[in-house]
Design a protein around this motif. Structure first.
Motif: not given
Length: 295
Positions: A172-187
């Motif tokens: 949960l922790y790692l996927l949440s961090g990666l999800g935030g990083a991915a959206l930041s990278f996209l937008l």
């Protein structure tokens, strides 16, 4: 008239000691408390009451079910272990970057839409730079930033770790961090950078909301906390709202899959299947961001 009681022979009188059922040539010391079969000292297994034979011990082991947490994880005596390890990693990286200075910071942070004379910079360069999606989650530069994030992790982590188990909580922790990083990278706007555990922390917030709703607890305290954090996200300067929202959504989705999975043999499949689908979505987001930058 008084009659004398009849004289009865003692059990096995004249027959000698009983032999062990597994070793007929050896006298039995005791009988199994479950099946009453005679066992010799080499075969007897100490039990809470008396002794048991090897077959009864094996049968008992097959029928005892392993304890599980409320959402299917393995219970642990220390329900803060993963939380404290994550805090330790964040602190170690913070000290390492303070010692290494800006060059090391630039090597670890997440770079959005940035170009050099030779092409895109950061994650968009290709697989050799994808590590930034993860290192940025453990990266902090200012002491107030890491202090606030680690206090939040210390407050939110143990309850989720105790409910989910260590492996599910870490996912949960790692996927949440990666999800935030991915959206930041996209937008992210051009030539911007992002760092910090805030995306993962927002994921834990989203998961806590899902957990408290699933357990029918009072949601008002956690909703007030979430609302305050969202207000700070969109009003405080230099905060990457994309990482916060991406982590929040990712954490909530992962928690929904983990905490609403049906009981029984299908539960691990649903839980880890949810994690796999979320990871694929993160990879798709990174691919879309890369195409947007390089195309």
């Amino acid at each position: 008239m008084v009659h004398e009681p009849e004289s009865r022979p003692a059990p096995h009188e004249g027959a000698g000691p009983r032999a062990c059922y597994r070793h007929p040539d050896r006298p039995a010391g005791v009988s199994c408390t479950r099946c009453d079969r005679p066992v010799c000292p080499d075969c007897m297994v100490e039990a809470p009451v008396g002794h048991q034979c090897p077959e009864c011990v094996r049968e008992g082991s097959r029928t005892v079910r392993r304890a599980r947490t409320v959402f299917g994880g393995r219970p642990a005596e220390n329900t803060r272990l993963v939380t404290m390890v994550l805090i330790g990693i964040n602190l170690a990286v913070f000290l390492l970057v303070q010692a290494g200075g800006k060059p090391l910071l630039n090597d670890l942070l997440l770079v959005g839409r940035a170009w050099s004379g030779d092409g895109p910079v950061g994650v968009a360069e290709g697989p050799g730079q994808w590590y930034r999606l993860l290192t940025a989650v453990f990266l902090h530069w200012e002491i107030t930033h890491i202090g606030f994030n680690m206090l939040s992790l210390y407050w939110l982590g143990p309850q989720l770790e105790a409910s989910l188990g260590r492996a599910r909580f870490l996912a949960l922790y790692l996927l949440s961090g990666l999800g935030g990083a991915a959206l930041s990278f996209l937008l992210a706007p051009p030539n911007s950078a992002s760092l910090g555990a805030s995306g993962a922390i927002f994921g834990l917030l989203g998961a806590t909301v899902v957990m408290m709703r699933r357990m029918k607890y009072d949601l008002r305290p956690i909703l007030i906390l979430l609302a305050l954090n969202l207000v700070f996200t969109f009003t405080w300067p230099n905060i990457d709202w994309r990482a916060h929202i991406g982590g929040l959504v990712t954490g909530a989705v992962v928690a929904l899959g983990m905490m609403h999975a049906p009981r029984g043999a299908a539960r691990p499949l649903v839980q880890w299947g949810t994690c796999a689908v979320v990871l694929l979505a993160i990879m798709g987001t990174v691919w879309a961001g890369t195409v947007q930058i390089t195309g």
